[in-house]
Design an enzyme around this catalytic site. Structure first.
Site, PDB file in Angstrom:
ATOM      1  N   ARG A  25       0.770  -1.106   0.032  1.00 21.13           N
ATOM      2  CA  ARG A  25      -0.034  -0.035  -0.069  1.00 21.13           C
ATOM      3  C   ARG A  25       0.862   1.226   0.171  1.00 21.13           C
ATOM      4  O   ARG A  25       0.474   2.405  -0.263  1.00 21.13           O
ATOM      5  CB  ARG A  25      -0.873   0.076   1.060  1.00 21.13           C
ATOM      6  CG  ARG A  25      -1.965  -1.180   1.129  1.00 21.13           C
ATOM      7  CD  ARG A  25      -2.700  -1.088   2.411  1.00 21.13           C
ATOM      8  NE  ARG A  25      -3.899  -1.938   2.114  1.00 21.13           N
ATOM      9  CZ  ARG A  25      -4.780  -2.396   3.289  1.00 21.13           C
ATOM     10  NH1 ARG A  25      -4.557  -2.015   4.492  1.00 21.13           N
ATOM     11  NH2 ARG A  25      -5.708  -3.386   3.107  1.00 21.13           N
ATOM     12  N   GLU A  37      -1.444  -9.468  -4.448  1.00 22.69           N
ATOM     13  CA  GLU A  37      -2.533 -10.100  -4.453  1.00 22.69           C
ATOM     14  C   GLU A  37      -2.540 -11.704  -4.600  1.00 22.69           C
ATOM     15  O   GLU A  37      -3.110 -12.623  -4.228  1.00 22.69           O
ATOM     16  CB  GLU A  37      -3.834  -9.746  -5.529  1.00 22.69           C
ATOM     17  CG  GLU A  37      -4.059  -8.228  -5.325  1.00 22.69           C
ATOM     18  CD  GLU A  37      -4.992  -8.231  -3.973  1.00 22.69           C
ATOM     19  OE1 GLU A  37      -5.549  -9.312  -3.594  1.00 22.69           O
ATOM     20  OE2 GLU A  37      -5.405  -7.034  -3.313  1.00 22.69           O
ATOM     21  N   TYR A 120     -11.342 -12.117  -8.687  1.00 23.75           N
ATOM     22  CA  TYR A 120     -11.207 -11.665  -7.729  1.00 23.75           C
ATOM     23  C   TYR A 120      -9.707 -10.805  -7.852  1.00 23.75           C
ATOM     24  O   TYR A 120      -9.890  -9.606  -7.801  1.00 23.75           O
ATOM     25  CB  TYR A 120     -10.997 -12.648  -6.291  1.00 23.75           C
ATOM     26  CG  TYR A 120     -10.118 -11.846  -5.404  1.00 23.75           C
ATOM     27  CD1 TYR A 120     -10.787 -10.840  -4.696  1.00 23.75           C
ATOM     28  CD2 TYR A 120      -8.703 -11.907  -5.405  1.00 23.75           C
ATOM     29  CE1 TYR A 120     -10.071 -10.047  -3.606  1.00 23.75           C
ATOM     30  CE2 TYR A 120      -7.912 -11.056  -4.394  1.00 23.75           C
ATOM     31  CZ  TYR A 120      -8.663 -10.207  -3.452  1.00 23.75           C
ATOM     32  OH  TYR A 120      -7.935  -9.217  -2.749  1.00 23.75           O
ATOM     33  N   ASP A 138     -13.487 -11.673  -2.265  1.00 23.59           N
ATOM     34  CA  ASP A 138     -12.602 -12.833  -1.667  1.00 23.59           C
ATOM     35  C   ASP A 138     -13.533 -13.432  -0.537  1.00 23.59           C
ATOM     36  O   ASP A 138     -14.468 -13.145  -0.395  1.00 23.59           O
ATOM     37  CB  ASP A 138     -11.255 -12.455  -1.232  1.00 23.59           C
ATOM     38  CG  ASP A 138     -11.486 -11.545  -0.042  1.00 23.59           C
ATOM     39  OD1 ASP A 138     -12.439 -11.089   0.046  1.00 23.59           O
ATOM     40  OD2 ASP A 138     -10.171 -11.123   0.188  1.00 23.59           O
TER      41      ASP A 138
END
Ligand code: SF4
Length: 348
Positions: A25, A37, A120, A138
């Protein structure tokens, strides 16, 4: 379901204050979102942090990932498990080089065409990296939605996920869709938790939560039981010769496909059987010692392993085995963590 739109400002405000400071992030790029991810699938956040930093240092670009030798890639992935994720990453990176000039496509549909990217992950990359208002559903999100809407649909049923995606698609905010998706996931990971009671008193959307209102949070989500894992007894051989350890390559298909392994076979051996097994490989055992038993859990199978450390005579090469020294094992040969219990102090 449209009353769900009311959760958006509450969740975003909560996320701004409470979000965890995670490495991926700190600087948001499509490549970093993608790698994080994929790593986070089936793996805990805490475990991923170190791998993520190391991976990005070694392979900072799509091109570097596309071109890295497979063994080096698998070595970077060693211990994360589900190695097909790493292979698919590379396949997708090669595809991105060929079809998209080395840049991840900024389209949900095109992301879906890449290896290892399902709805996703495509939703997560599209919304977080490109601000495209698509959902990313998810397990965390499914659980939060089931509780918020007091929905008893089975979340193990793929149709439930489809319904959730459709429902969220209708309410996705045009502004900050990526933060909204992350806020939902964050709520599931830190407040509306999977094991044990959710922390409803700290929940920013409690007043909108139907599960809370009805007092049925603990009954949700409904998830049908998985098939029990198959249990397999295996014997693992730690074969030592002149300070080197024997490894062999697994079959190209199936469990741990194409990875290196300690020689092993089905069944639980005693000393005489272990010695006989080593002879059948074409090696002459000098000394055999039992090792601590170990267990490894895969998705559908559990290995209950008996280990034998066998020192063998320096002899001619045996087809299919390579003998590696500790440094090579450390740097060049990705070994699945299923075998790690047999390796401490292994080369002496
Ligand atoms: Fe989950 Fe409780 Fe919040 Fe409802 S109120 S979403 S059950 S944490």
């Amino acid at each position: 379901m449209n009353h769900l739109t009311e959760i958006i400002p509450l969740l975003l405000a909560w996320y701004d204050k409470q979000k965890r400071d995670l490495p991926w992030r700190q600087e948001v790029t499509p490549y970093r979102v993608w790698i994080s991810e994929i790593m986070l699938q089936q793996t805990r956040v805490e475990a991923v942090k170190g791998y993520f930093a190391r991976f990005l240092r070694a392979l900072p670009t799509v091109q570097a990932l596309a071109e890295v030798p497979e063994q080096q890639l698998l070595k970077l992935w060693e211990g994360l498990g589900y190695y097909n994720r790493a292979r698919n990453l590379q396949r997708a990176a090669q595809d991105i080089m060929e079809r998209f000039g080395g840049t991840l496509p900024n389209s949900y549909e095109q992301l879906l065409t890449l290896a290892g990217i399902g709805s996703y992950t495509a939703g997560a990359i599209a919304s977080i990296a490109f601000q495209i208002p698509v959902p990313a559903v998810d397990g965390n999100v499914l659980r939060v939605l089931a509780r918020l809407t007091a929905d008893r649909a089975d979340i193990a049923d793929p149709r439930t996920k489809k319904v959730a995606e459709q429902m969220l698609l209708q309410i996705m905010p045009q502004q900050r869709p990526g933060d909204f998706n992350q806020a939902l996931m964050e709520l599931g990971a830190t407040v509306c938790v999977p094991n044990g009671a959710p922390s409803c008193l700290c929940c920013p959307v409690r007043q909108l939560c139907e599960g809370y209102r009805q007092g049925i949070m603990l009954e949700l989500p409904v998830k049908s039981a998985k098939k029990p894992r198959k249990i397999e007894q295996r014997t693992v051989l730690v074969l030592l010769r002149d300070g080197k350890l024997a490894l062999r390559r697994r079959e190209k298909k199936g469990l741990l496909a194409g990875l290196w392994e300690l020689p092993n076979f089905e069944g639980c051996c005693n000393n005489a059987q272990a010695v006989a097994a080593v002879r059948s490989l074409g090696l002459e055992p000098l000394r055999a010692e039992p090792l601590m038993a170990a267990k490894h859990i895969f998705t559908h199978i559990e290995w209950h392993m008996t280990g034998w450390r066998v020192t063998v005579e320096d002899a001619c090469e045996v087809a299919g085995l390579v003998w590696v020294n500790p440094t090579q094992l450390q740097t060049d040969y990705p070994l699945p963590s299923a075998f790690s219990a047999f390796l401490p102090g292994r080369m002496t």
